[in-house]
Design a protein around this motif. Structure first.
Motif, PDB file in Angstrom:
ATOM      1  N   PRO A  46     -18.325 -78.577  91.270  1.00 18.00           N
ATOM      2  CA  PRO A  46     -17.848 -77.495  90.432  1.00 18.00           C
ATOM      3  C   PRO A  46     -18.863 -77.054  89.291  1.00 18.00           C
ATOM      4  O   PRO A  46     -18.428 -76.219  88.424  1.00 18.00           O
ATOM      5  CB  PRO A  46     -16.694 -78.388  89.879  1.00 18.00           C
ATOM      6  CG  PRO A  46     -17.128 -79.774  90.046  1.00 18.00           C
ATOM      7  CD  PRO A  46     -17.956 -79.677  91.218  1.00 18.00           C
ATOM      8  N   ILE A  47     -19.854 -77.495  89.467  1.00 19.04           N
ATOM      9  CA  ILE A  47     -20.911 -77.310  88.403  1.00 19.04           C
ATOM     10  C   ILE A  47     -21.238 -75.599  88.389  1.00 19.04           C
ATOM     11  O   ILE A  47     -21.301 -74.962  87.252  1.00 19.04           O
ATOM     12  CB  ILE A  47     -22.473 -77.748  88.401  1.00 19.04           C
ATOM     13  CG1 ILE A  47     -21.910 -79.499  87.876  1.00 19.04           C
ATOM     14  CG2 ILE A  47     -23.506 -77.408  87.478  1.00 19.04           C
ATOM     15  CD1 ILE A  47     -23.273 -80.257  88.200  1.00 19.04           C
ATOM     16  N   PRO A  48     -21.488 -74.735  89.329  1.00 24.52           N
ATOM     17  CA  PRO A  48     -21.612 -73.462  89.318  1.00 24.52           C
ATOM     18  C   PRO A  48     -20.510 -72.981  88.592  1.00 24.52           C
ATOM     19  O   PRO A  48     -20.695 -71.867  88.068  1.00 24.52           O
ATOM     20  CB  PRO A  48     -21.922 -73.049  90.632  1.00 24.52           C
ATOM     21  CG  PRO A  48     -22.134 -74.382  91.538  1.00 24.52           C
ATOM     22  CD  PRO A  48     -21.675 -75.443  90.826  1.00 24.52           C
ATOM     23  N   HIS A  49     -19.305 -73.198  89.076  1.00 25.54           N
ATOM     24  CA  HIS A  49     -18.156 -72.634  88.461  1.00 25.54           C
ATOM     25  C   HIS A  49     -18.043 -72.944  86.681  1.00 25.54           C
ATOM     26  O   HIS A  49     -17.776 -71.961  86.250  1.00 25.54           O
ATOM     27  CB  HIS A  49     -16.937 -73.009  89.116  1.00 25.54           C
ATOM     28  CG  HIS A  49     -15.585 -72.653  88.631  1.00 25.54           C
ATOM     29  ND1 HIS A  49     -15.339 -71.271  88.816  1.00 25.54           N
ATOM     30  CD2 HIS A  49     -14.683 -73.124  87.563  1.00 25.54           C
ATOM     31  CE1 HIS A  49     -14.003 -71.107  87.999  1.00 25.54           C
ATOM     32  NE2 HIS A  49     -13.738 -72.127  87.393  1.00 25.54           N
ATOM     33  N   PHE A  50     -18.405 -74.092  86.439  1.00 25.74           N
ATOM     34  CA  PHE A  50     -18.481 -74.400  85.145  1.00 25.74           C
ATOM     35  C   PHE A  50     -19.395 -73.401  84.266  1.00 25.74           C
ATOM     36  O   PHE A  50     -19.131 -72.905  83.007  1.00 25.74           O
ATOM     37  CB  PHE A  50     -18.617 -75.712  84.854  1.00 25.74           C
ATOM     38  CG  PHE A  50     -17.543 -76.585  85.270  1.00 25.74           C
ATOM     39  CD1 PHE A  50     -16.111 -76.351  84.912  1.00 25.74           C
ATOM     40  CD2 PHE A  50     -18.097 -77.879  85.447  1.00 25.74           C
ATOM     41  CE1 PHE A  50     -15.184 -77.220  85.299  1.00 25.74           C
ATOM     42  CE2 PHE A  50     -17.036 -78.875  85.880  1.00 25.74           C
ATOM     43  CZ  PHE A  50     -15.308 -78.267  85.867  1.00 25.74           C
ATOM     44  N   ILE A  51     -20.352 -73.270  84.955  1.00 25.27           N
ATOM     45  CA  ILE A  51     -21.680 -72.357  84.395  1.00 25.27           C
ATOM     46  C   ILE A  51     -21.207 -70.934  84.025  1.00 25.27           C
ATOM     47  O   ILE A  51     -21.501 -70.510  83.188  1.00 25.27           O
ATOM     48  CB  ILE A  51     -23.045 -72.590  85.061  1.00 25.27           C
ATOM     49  CG1 ILE A  51     -23.381 -73.998  84.844  1.00 25.27           C
ATOM     50  CG2 ILE A  51     -23.959 -71.865  84.698  1.00 25.27           C
ATOM     51  CD1 ILE A  51     -24.666 -74.286  85.770  1.00 25.27           C
ATOM     52  N   ALA A  52     -20.795 -70.647  85.340  1.00 29.36           N
ATOM     53  CA  ALA A  52     -20.126 -69.126  85.433  1.00 29.36           C
ATOM     54  C   ALA A  52     -19.143 -68.788  84.510  1.00 29.36           C
ATOM     55  O   ALA A  52     -19.177 -67.690  84.009  1.00 29.36           O
ATOM     56  CB  ALA A  52     -19.898 -68.704  87.002  1.00 29.36           C
ATOM     57  N   LYS A  53     -18.349 -69.886  84.355  1.00 30.20           N
ATOM     58  CA  LYS A  53     -17.080 -69.549  83.223  1.00 30.20           C
ATOM     59  C   LYS A  53     -17.479 -69.509  82.068  1.00 30.20           C
ATOM     60  O   LYS A  53     -17.262 -68.873  81.285  1.00 30.20           O
ATOM     61  CB  LYS A  53     -16.287 -70.886  83.516  1.00 30.20           C
ATOM     62  CG  LYS A  53     -14.841 -70.611  82.847  1.00 30.20           C
ATOM     63  CD  LYS A  53     -13.978 -69.950  83.758  1.00 30.20           C
ATOM     64  CE  LYS A  53     -12.555 -70.269  83.478  1.00 30.20           C
ATOM     65  NZ  LYS A  53     -11.414 -69.092  83.883  1.00 30.20           N
ATOM     66  N   ASP A  60     -11.580 -59.050  82.611  1.00 25.90           N
ATOM     67  CA  ASP A  60     -10.805 -58.966  83.702  1.00 25.90           C
ATOM     68  C   ASP A  60     -11.293 -58.219  85.171  1.00 25.90           C
ATOM     69  O   ASP A  60     -10.692 -57.841  85.797  1.00 25.90           O
ATOM     70  CB  ASP A  60      -9.276 -58.629  83.534  1.00 25.90           C
ATOM     71  CG  ASP A  60      -8.600 -59.593  82.670  1.00 25.90           C
ATOM     72  OD1 ASP A  60      -9.232 -60.786  82.583  1.00 25.90           O
ATOM     73  OD2 ASP A  60      -7.755 -59.365  81.918  1.00 25.90           O
ATOM     74  N   ALA A  61     -12.594 -58.089  85.191  1.00 24.61           N
ATOM     75  CA  ALA A  61     -12.950 -57.358  86.133  1.00 24.61           C
ATOM     76  C   ALA A  61     -13.051 -57.907  87.433  1.00 24.61           C
ATOM     77  O   ALA A  61     -12.962 -59.298  87.539  1.00 24.61           O
ATOM     78  CB  ALA A  61     -14.677 -57.122  85.852  1.00 24.61           C
ATOM     79  N   ALA A  62     -12.811 -57.298  88.420  1.00 26.42           N
ATOM     80  CA  ALA A  62     -12.423 -57.807  89.774  1.00 26.42           C
ATOM     81  C   ALA A  62     -13.497 -58.620  90.158  1.00 26.42           C
ATOM     82  O   ALA A  62     -13.368 -59.793  90.917  1.00 26.42           O
ATOM     83  CB  ALA A  62     -12.087 -56.822  90.918  1.00 26.42           C
ATOM     84  N   SER A  63     -14.782 -58.337  89.930  1.00 27.31           N
ATOM     85  CA  SER A  63     -15.967 -59.232  90.419  1.00 27.31           C
ATOM     86  C   SER A  63     -17.194 -59.086  89.305  1.00 27.31           C
ATOM     87  O   SER A  63     -17.010 -58.145  88.577  1.00 27.31           O
ATOM     88  CB  SER A  63     -16.607 -58.725  91.531  1.00 27.31           C
ATOM     89  OG  SER A  63     -17.851 -59.178  92.049  1.00 27.31           O
ATOM     90  N   SER A  64     -17.780 -60.210  89.208  1.00 22.18           N
ATOM     91  CA  SER A  64     -19.092 -60.153  88.184  1.00 22.18           C
ATOM     92  C   SER A  64     -20.401 -60.719  88.981  1.00 22.18           C
ATOM     93  O   SER A  64     -19.879 -61.834  89.964  1.00 22.18           O
ATOM     94  CB  SER A  64     -18.918 -60.926  86.963  1.00 22.18           C
ATOM     95  OG  SER A  64     -18.664 -62.246  87.046  1.00 22.18           O
ATOM     96  N   ALA A  65     -21.431 -60.442  88.838  1.00 20.41           N
ATOM     97  CA  ALA A  65     -22.408 -61.012  89.423  1.00 20.41           C
ATOM     98  C   ALA A  65     -22.566 -62.681  89.244  1.00 20.41           C
ATOM     99  O   ALA A  65     -22.999 -63.251  90.165  1.00 20.41           O
ATOM    100  CB  ALA A  65     -23.904 -60.357  88.577  1.00 20.41           C
ATOM    101  N   CYS A  66     -22.373 -62.997  87.959  1.00 17.30           N
ATOM    102  CA  CYS A  66     -22.529 -64.381  87.615  1.00 17.30           C
ATOM    103  C   CYS A  66     -21.323 -65.174  88.581  1.00 17.30           C
ATOM    104  O   CYS A  66     -21.580 -66.197  89.037  1.00 17.30           O
ATOM    105  CB  CYS A  66     -22.421 -64.531  86.050  1.00 17.30           C
ATOM    106  SG  CYS A  66     -22.298 -66.107  85.606  1.00 17.30           S
ATOM    107  N   GLY A 121      -6.695 -73.926  86.356  1.00 17.59           N
ATOM    108  CA  GLY A 121      -7.756 -73.098  85.961  1.00 17.59           C
ATOM    109  C   GLY A 121      -7.057 -71.842  85.763  1.00 17.59           C
ATOM    110  O   GLY A 121      -7.647 -70.692  85.699  1.00 17.59           O
ATOM    111  N   ARG A 122      -5.582 -71.724  85.247  1.00 20.73           N
ATOM    112  CA  ARG A 122      -4.959 -70.325  85.225  1.00 20.73           C
ATOM    113  C   ARG A 122      -5.482 -69.885  83.785  1.00 20.73           C
ATOM    114  O   ARG A 122      -5.309 -68.676  83.571  1.00 20.73           O
ATOM    115  CB  ARG A 122      -3.509 -70.500  85.288  1.00 20.73           C
ATOM    116  CG  ARG A 122      -3.188 -70.723  86.598  1.00 20.73           C
ATOM    117  CD  ARG A 122      -1.727 -70.383  86.829  1.00 20.73           C
ATOM    118  NE  ARG A 122      -1.049 -71.567  86.063  1.00 20.73           N
ATOM    119  CZ  ARG A 122      -0.413 -72.537  86.854  1.00 20.73           C
ATOM    120  NH1 ARG A 122      -0.601 -72.830  88.227  1.00 20.73           N
ATOM    121  NH2 ARG A 122       0.091 -73.600  85.876  1.00 20.73           N
ATOM    122  N   GLY A 123      -5.977 -70.829  82.880  1.00 23.47           N
ATOM    123  CA  GLY A 123      -6.206 -70.475  81.436  1.00 23.47           C
ATOM    124  C   GLY A 123      -4.865 -70.301  80.631  1.00 23.47           C
ATOM    125  O   GLY A 123      -5.173 -69.746  79.380  1.00 23.47           O
TER     126      GLY A 123
END
Length: 131
Positions: A46-53, A60-66, A121-123
């Motif tokens: 989960p570390i890449p997800h935490f960093i990207a978050k 609310d873009a559909a995609s981001s490079a990070c 993870g819904r926020g």
């Protein structure tokens, strides 16, 4: 109540996955503890997800490079976790039965991690950020 039931179900499935992993190591017929190195992949998944978050923008873009880079690294970690016991079995460091148990444990654990992020993870007001 729903979040508590989800947390109990996720902890139960995590325990089942770890049981498969331990059976692949501790059964007398297998008796080699090399597959426990898979635990490293569970912790770094989960570390890449935490960093990207944390680093990514809150749009609310559909995609981001990070976010896409985090998906790429997470996919690499998961594939490595499945490949590691296969390589160990191929070089005869572990038996193929132990490899199968570790692969079953991997599937259960990674589905548990995915379920955790889907549920918490819904926020909303009850999220994984509280943990």
């Amino acid at each position: 109540p729903c979040a508590v039931a989800a947390l109990v179900a996720l902890s139960f499935s995590g325990a089942i996955g770890l049981t498969f992993l331990m059976l692949g190591c501790a059964l007398e017929y297998y008796g080699v503890y090399w597959p426990l190195f898979v635990l490293i992949f569970y912790f770094i998944c989960p570390i890449p997800h935490f960093i990207a978050k944390r680093v990514g923008d809150d749009s609310d873009a559909a995609s981001s490079a990070c976010r896409e880079l985090a998906y790429f690294f997470t996919t690499g970690i998961v594939v490595s976790a499945f490949g590691f016991p296969i390589i160990l079995a191929r070089v005869e460091a572990i038996k193929w039965g132990a490899c199968g148990l570790v692969l079953a444990g991997n599937a259960v654990i990674f589905l548990t991690i995915l379920g955790f992020f889907l549920v918490f993870g819904r926020g909303d007001d009850f999220s994984w950020e509280q943990w």
